[in-house]
Design a protein around this motif. Structure first.
Motif, short mmCIF file in Angstrom:
data_model
loop_
_atom_site.label_atom_id
_atom_site.label_comp_id
_atom_site.label_asym_id
_atom_site.label_seq_id
_atom_site.Cartn_x
_atom_site.Cartn_y
_atom_site.Cartn_z
N GLY A 8 1.02 -0.95 0.09
CA GLY A 8 0.03 0.67 -0.08
C GLY A 8 0.41 0.84 -0.28
O GLY A 8 2.04 0.85 -0.22
N THR A 9 0.47 2.66 0.06
CA THR A 9 1.05 3.92 0.39
C THR A 9 0.69 3.97 1.29
O THR A 9 -0.56 4.42 2.45
N LEU A 10 1.25 4.86 2.19
CA LEU A 10 1.24 5.54 3.25
C LEU A 10 2.39 7.40 3.03
O LEU A 10 3.18 7.31 2.30
N GLU A 11 1.21 8.72 3.52
CA GLU A 11 1.27 9.97 3.67
C GLU A 11 2.31 10.00 4.41
O GLU A 11 3.05 9.27 4.99
N GLN A 12 3.68 10.79 3.87
CA GLN A 12 5.31 11.29 4.41
C GLN A 12 4.77 11.55 5.98
O GLN A 12 5.57 11.34 6.60
N LEU A 36 7.24 -0.70 6.77
CA LEU A 36 6.24 -0.90 6.85
C LEU A 36 5.12 -1.01 6.10
O LEU A 36 4.81 -0.83 4.87
N THR A 37 4.63 -2.55 6.61
CA THR A 37 3.16 -3.46 6.09
C THR A 37 2.14 -2.35 6.27
O THR A 37 1.93 -2.94 7.29
N VAL A 38 1.45 -2.08 4.67
CA VAL A 38 0.18 -1.99 5.82
C VAL A 38 -0.69 -2.59 4.75
O VAL A 38 -1.28 -4.57 4.24
N GLY A 40 -4.92 -3.20 5.39
CA GLY A 40 -6.14 -2.16 5.78
C GLY A 40 -5.56 -0.69 6.56
O GLY A 40 -4.97 -0.29 5.83
N ASP A 41 -6.70 -1.00 7.53
CA ASP A 41 -5.99 0.37 9.22
C ASP A 41 -5.25 -0.15 9.60
O ASP A 41 -5.27 0.11 10.14
N TYR A 42 -4.74 -1.36 9.72
CA TYR A 42 -3.50 -0.99 9.96
C TYR A 42 -2.10 -1.50 9.83
O TYR A 42 -2.04 -2.17 8.38
N VAL A 43 -0.85 -0.65 9.94
CA VAL A 43 -0.39 -0.97 9.86
C VAL A 43 1.70 -2.57 10.71
O VAL A 43 1.48 -1.54 12.19
N GLU A 44 1.86 -2.28 9.95
CA GLU A 44 3.06 -3.89 10.96
C GLU A 44 3.98 -3.31 10.57
O GLU A 44 4.59 -3.09 9.71
N ILE A 45 4.56 -3.28 11.31
CA ILE A 45 6.61 -1.97 11.66
C ILE A 45 7.23 -3.28 11.91
O ILE A 45 7.26 -3.91 13.02
N GLY A 46 8.01 -2.93 10.71
CA GLY A 46 9.18 -4.97 11.35
C GLY A 46 10.71 -3.31 10.72
O GLY A 46 10.43 -2.20 10.27
#
Length: 87
Positions: A8-12, A36-38, A40-46
């Motif tokens: 997915g995409t995330l804003e800066q 950062l793995t998107v 849906g509404d969640y983001v997994e941080i690794g």
């Protein structure tokens, strides 16, 4: 620090917030890569940290030391003459 966004995409400003969060969680560590793995509404941080230097500390002749560089000749002789026990 390398930041990678997957699925997915995330804003800066969101990316900056995640970087700030992880940096605050681990203030003494340097982050090499943040993933950062998107989902849906969640983001997994690794991520991956940079190599942390490791200093070995040993007990020699009753003292906790890292190296014997600063020892005088008498203390060096004491260390050399000691009986080394093996298990």
């Amino acid at each position: 620090m390398q930041v990678e966004v997957l699925n997915g995409t995330l804003e800066q400003n969101e990316i900056d917030a995640y970087v700030k969060h992880v940096t605050a969680q681990y203030p003494s560590r340097r982050i090499e890569k943040l993933t950062l793995t998107v989902d849906g509404d969640y983001v997994e941080i690794g991520g991956r940290f940079e190599h942390a230097p490791f200093d070995r500390i040993r007990r020699i002749t009753g003292y906790l030391v890292g190296t014997m560089d600063h020892w005088n000749n008498a203390k060096r002789a004491e260390e050399q003459d000691r009986v080394k026990h093996t298990v």
